[in-house]
Write a protein that holds these residues in place. Structure first.
Motif, PDB file in Angstrom:
ATOM      1  N   VAL A   1       0.833  -1.208   0.000  1.00  0.00           N
ATOM      2  CA  VAL A   1       0.000   0.000   0.000  1.00  0.00           C
ATOM      3  C   VAL A   1       0.866   1.256   0.000  1.00  0.00           C
ATOM      4  O   VAL A   1       1.758   1.404   0.835  1.00  0.00           O
ATOM      5  N   GLY A   2       0.611   2.155  -0.936  1.00  0.00           N
ATOM      6  CA  GLY A   2       1.327   3.414  -1.035  1.00  0.00           C
ATOM      7  C   GLY A   2       0.643   4.531  -0.273  1.00  0.00           C
ATOM      8  O   GLY A   2      -0.401   4.345   0.361  1.00  0.00           O
ATOM      9  N   TYR A   3       1.239   5.727  -0.349  1.00  0.00           N
ATOM     10  CA  TYR A   3       0.746   6.861   0.439  1.00  0.00           C
ATOM     11  C   TYR A   3      -0.650   7.315   0.028  1.00  0.00           C
ATOM     12  O   TYR A   3      -1.436   7.754   0.877  1.00  0.00           O
ATOM     13  N   ASP A   4      -0.991   7.247  -1.261  1.00  0.00           N
ATOM     14  CA  ASP A   4      -2.323   7.702  -1.679  1.00  0.00           C
ATOM     15  C   ASP A   4      -3.411   6.798  -1.103  1.00  0.00           C
ATOM     16  O   ASP A   4      -4.415   7.282  -0.572  1.00  0.00           O
ATOM     17  N   ARG A   5      -3.192   5.502  -1.159  1.00  0.00           N
ATOM     18  CA  ARG A   5      -4.204   4.574  -0.627  1.00  0.00           C
ATOM     19  C   ARG A   5      -4.231   4.598   0.898  1.00  0.00           C
ATOM     20  O   ARG A   5      -5.291   4.466   1.506  1.00  0.00           O
ATOM     21  N   ALA A   6      -3.081   4.765   1.524  1.00  0.00           N
ATOM     22  CA  ALA A   6      -3.057   4.866   2.984  1.00  0.00           C
ATOM     23  C   ALA A   6      -3.830   6.099   3.443  1.00  0.00           C
ATOM     24  O   ALA A   6      -4.554   6.051   4.447  1.00  0.00           O
ATOM     25  N   ALA A   7      -3.710   7.210   2.710  1.00  0.00           N
ATOM     26  CA  ALA A   7      -4.442   8.428   3.063  1.00  0.00           C
ATOM     27  C   ALA A   7      -5.952   8.203   2.949  1.00  0.00           C
ATOM     28  O   ALA A   7      -6.722   8.687   3.787  1.00  0.00           O
ATOM     29  N   GLU A   8      -6.374   7.447   1.938  1.00  0.00           N
ATOM     30  CA  GLU A   8      -7.800   7.172   1.767  1.00  0.00           C
ATOM     31  C   GLU A   8      -8.352   6.315   2.905  1.00  0.00           C
ATOM     32  O   GLU A   8      -9.534   6.409   3.245  1.00  0.00           O
ATOM     33  N   LEU A   9      -7.498   5.488   3.502  1.00  0.00           N
ATOM     34  CA  LEU A   9      -7.944   4.603   4.579  1.00  0.00           C
ATOM     35  C   LEU A   9      -8.039   5.302   5.928  1.00  0.00           C
ATOM     36  O   LEU A   9      -8.592   4.747   6.876  1.00  0.00           O
ATOM     37  N   GLY A  10      -7.488   6.515   6.031  1.00  0.00           N
ATOM     38  CA  GLY A  10      -7.673   7.300   7.245  1.00  0.00           C
ATOM     39  C   GLY A  10      -6.469   7.335   8.158  1.00  0.00           C
ATOM     40  O   GLY A  10      -5.469   6.648   7.934  1.00  0.00           O
ATOM     41  N   PRO A  11      -6.536   8.155   9.206  1.00  0.00           N
ATOM     42  CA  PRO A  11      -5.378   8.402  10.073  1.00  0.00           C
ATOM     43  C   PRO A  11      -4.883   7.182  10.827  1.00  0.00           C
ATOM     44  O   PRO A  11      -3.697   7.081  11.123  1.00  0.00           O
ATOM     45  N   GLU A  12      -5.754   6.245  11.165  1.00  0.00           N
ATOM     46  CA  GLU A  12      -5.290   5.056  11.876  1.00  0.00           C
ATOM     47  C   GLU A  12      -4.352   4.230  11.011  1.00  0.00           C
ATOM     48  O   GLU A  12      -3.373   3.656  11.498  1.00  0.00           O
ATOM     49  N   THR A  13      -4.635   4.169   9.703  1.00  0.00           N
ATOM     50  CA  THR A  13      -3.747   3.453   8.789  1.00  0.00           C
ATOM     51  C   THR A  13      -2.419   4.175   8.660  1.00  0.00           C
ATOM     52  O   THR A  13      -1.356   3.551   8.597  1.00  0.00           O
ATOM     53  N   SER A  14      -2.459   5.495   8.631  1.00  0.00           N
ATOM     54  CA  SER A  14      -1.241   6.276   8.449  1.00  0.00           C
ATOM     55  C   SER A  14      -0.344   6.274   9.682  1.00  0.00           C
ATOM     56  O   SER A  14       0.812   6.693   9.613  1.00  0.00           O
ATOM     57  N   ARG A  15      -0.841   5.782  10.805  1.00  0.00           N
ATOM     58  CA  ARG A  15      -0.089   5.838  12.055  1.00  0.00           C
ATOM     59  C   ARG A  15       1.254   5.134  11.956  1.00  0.00           C
ATOM     60  O   ARG A  15       2.275   5.628  12.421  1.00  0.00           O
ATOM     61  N   PHE A  16       1.289   3.936  11.362  1.00  0.00           N
ATOM     62  CA  PHE A  16       2.523   3.169  11.237  1.00  0.00           C
ATOM     63  C   PHE A  16       3.034   3.116   9.800  1.00  0.00           C
ATOM     64  O   PHE A  16       4.118   2.606   9.554  1.00  0.00           O
ATOM     65  N   HIS A  17       2.250   3.620   8.863  1.00  0.00           N
ATOM     66  CA  HIS A  17       2.606   3.516   7.444  1.00  0.00           C
ATOM     67  C   HIS A  17       3.776   4.442   7.114  1.00  0.00           C
ATOM     68  O   HIS A  17       3.739   5.632   7.381  1.00  0.00           O
ATOM     69  N   GLU A  18       4.827   3.870   6.545  1.00  0.00           N
ATOM     70  CA  GLU A  18       5.965   4.666   6.072  1.00  0.00           C
ATOM     71  C   GLU A  18       6.669   3.904   4.963  1.00  0.00           C
ATOM     72  O   GLU A  18       7.225   2.840   5.194  1.00  0.00           O
ATOM     73  N   ILE A  19       6.626   4.428   3.750  1.00  0.00           N
ATOM     74  CA  ILE A  19       7.464   3.925   2.669  1.00  0.00           C
ATOM     75  C   ILE A  19       8.696   4.821   2.666  1.00  0.00           C
ATOM     76  O   ILE A  19       8.623   5.991   2.319  1.00  0.00           O
ATOM     77  N   ARG A  20       9.820   4.255   3.097  1.00  0.00           N
ATOM     78  CA  ARG A  20      10.981   5.113   3.355  1.00  0.00           C
ATOM     79  C   ARG A  20      11.843   5.337   2.125  1.00  0.00           C
ATOM     80  O   ARG A  20      12.170   6.469   1.787  1.00  0.00           O
ATOM     81  N   ARG A  21      12.269   4.272   1.474  1.00  0.00           N
ATOM     82  CA  ARG A  21      13.212   4.408   0.360  1.00  0.00           C
ATOM     83  C   ARG A  21      12.904   3.385  -0.733  1.00  0.00           C
ATOM     84  O   ARG A  21      12.382   2.303  -0.467  1.00  0.00           O
ATOM     85  N   VAL A  22      13.288   3.734  -1.938  1.00  0.00           N
ATOM     86  CA  VAL A  22      13.451   2.786  -3.034  1.00  0.00           C
ATOM     87  C   VAL A  22      14.892   2.930  -3.491  1.00  0.00           C
ATOM     88  O   VAL A  22      15.301   4.005  -3.947  1.00  0.00           O
ATOM     89  N   VAL A  23      15.674   1.876  -3.324  1.00  0.00           N
ATOM     90  CA  VAL A  23      17.054   1.856  -3.791  1.00  0.00           C
ATOM     91  C   VAL A  23      17.084   1.080  -5.097  1.00  0.00           C
ATOM     92  O   VAL A  23      16.567  -0.040  -5.176  1.00  0.00           O
ATOM     93  N   THR A  24      17.672   1.672  -6.142  1.00  0.00           N
ATOM     94  CA  THR A  24      17.795   0.999  -7.434  1.00  0.00           C
ATOM     95  C   THR A  24      19.259   0.976  -7.855  1.00  0.00           C
ATOM     96  O   THR A  24      20.133   1.503  -7.172  1.00  0.00           O
TER      97      THR A  24
END
Length: 263
Positions: free
Chosen positions: A163-186
């Motif tokens: 789940v990315g930031y746009d979908r996490a935002a749609e699910l509400g603040p409780e979902t965003s509490r622990f949600h963090e996509i930190r890095r993509v290393v390529t």
């Protein structure tokens, strides 16, 4: 440790250091990378600058030392019995940082590990959802992509596994509490999600470019609009001590170079 910059660093070494840097500041979290290069980078973080990270042997124990990746018979110093059911005791409070692979990642950090093409008749069946939905909702998550291309960094993933930031935002603040996509290393760069779109939702930003790459190379190889700061630094070079750790302790068999060749 010595801060002297290594002069013999390979592309794989730079990627290992970029992965290690993703775990900087995690303290006593469980470092849970999946795949050879993520494992190598995670163990480098533990050995070089994050000594309190909890790392696993990939089976059923947490280790007090840093065993070599790819050598299950390597001597281990076991500090904790950690079978699958005990793992959840570490996971329930969100004290975990997992780095996974990704067949596709989009601008908001949505990840696809399941299928390419239409869900009902996919062109290719992949690993499946695995633990990606729970990982991304409950824990800090990063990704490693060994071949940076418009097919991997896409405008919209075909199937949402992580789940990315746009979908996490749609699910509400409780979902965003622990949600963090930190890095993509390529194999070309490091991407974070410290930019925001017009609606204030976190989105992908170019954090650094590896020395054999350039901003133009990265933009051309990315299938979505990537936020690019006015000044983009070069990815941090490995130190001589980190090279020694990689060569002699963590990756003595050169597994990282098989994923990111030095060419």
């Amino acid at each position: 440790m010595s801060e002297q910059t290594a002069t013999n660093a390979t592309r794989a070494d730079y990627c290992a250091v970029a992965i290690a840097e993703a775990f900087r500041g995690d303290g006593e979290r469980l470092c849970n990378p999946i795949g050879n290069l993520p494992l190598i980078g995670g163990r480098l973080a533990r050995a070089a600058f994050e000594p309190d990270l909890a790392i696993t042997d990939g089976l059923a124990t947490l280790t007090a030392n840093t065993p070599a990746v790819g050598r299950p018979d390597t001597d281990r110093v076991v500090e904790h019995w950690n079978p699958y059911r005990r793992m959840f005791e570490l996971l329930w409070n969100g004290r975990r940082h997992v780095m996974m692979g990704a067949s596709q990642v989009d601008r908001y950090g949505n990840q696809n590990l399941a299928a390419i093409g239409d869900w009902h008749r996919p062109k290719a069946q992949l690993l499946g959802f695995r633990g990606a939905p729970g990982n991304t909702i409950s824990h800090t998550t990063s990704y490693f992509i060994g071949n940076h291309s418009p097919k991997a960094l896409v405008e919209s993933v075909d199937v949402v596994s992580g789940v990315g930031y746009d979908r996490a935002a749609e699910l509400g603040p409780e979902t965003s509490r622990f949600h963090e996509i930190r890095r993509v290393v390529t194999n070309l760069c490091v991407i974070d999600f410290e930019a925001t779109d017009g609606n204030g939702v976190n989105c992908a930003r170019l954090r650094s470019v590896h020395p054999w790459s350039s901003v133009d190379d990265v933009v051309a190889a990315t299938g979505f609009e990537l936020a690019v700061p006015d000044e983009v630094p070069e990815s941090r070079a490995p130190t001589t001590d980190e090279i020694s750790l990689l060569r002699n302790e963590i990756d003595p068999d050169g597994l990282a170079a098989r994923e990111v060749p030095n060419e």
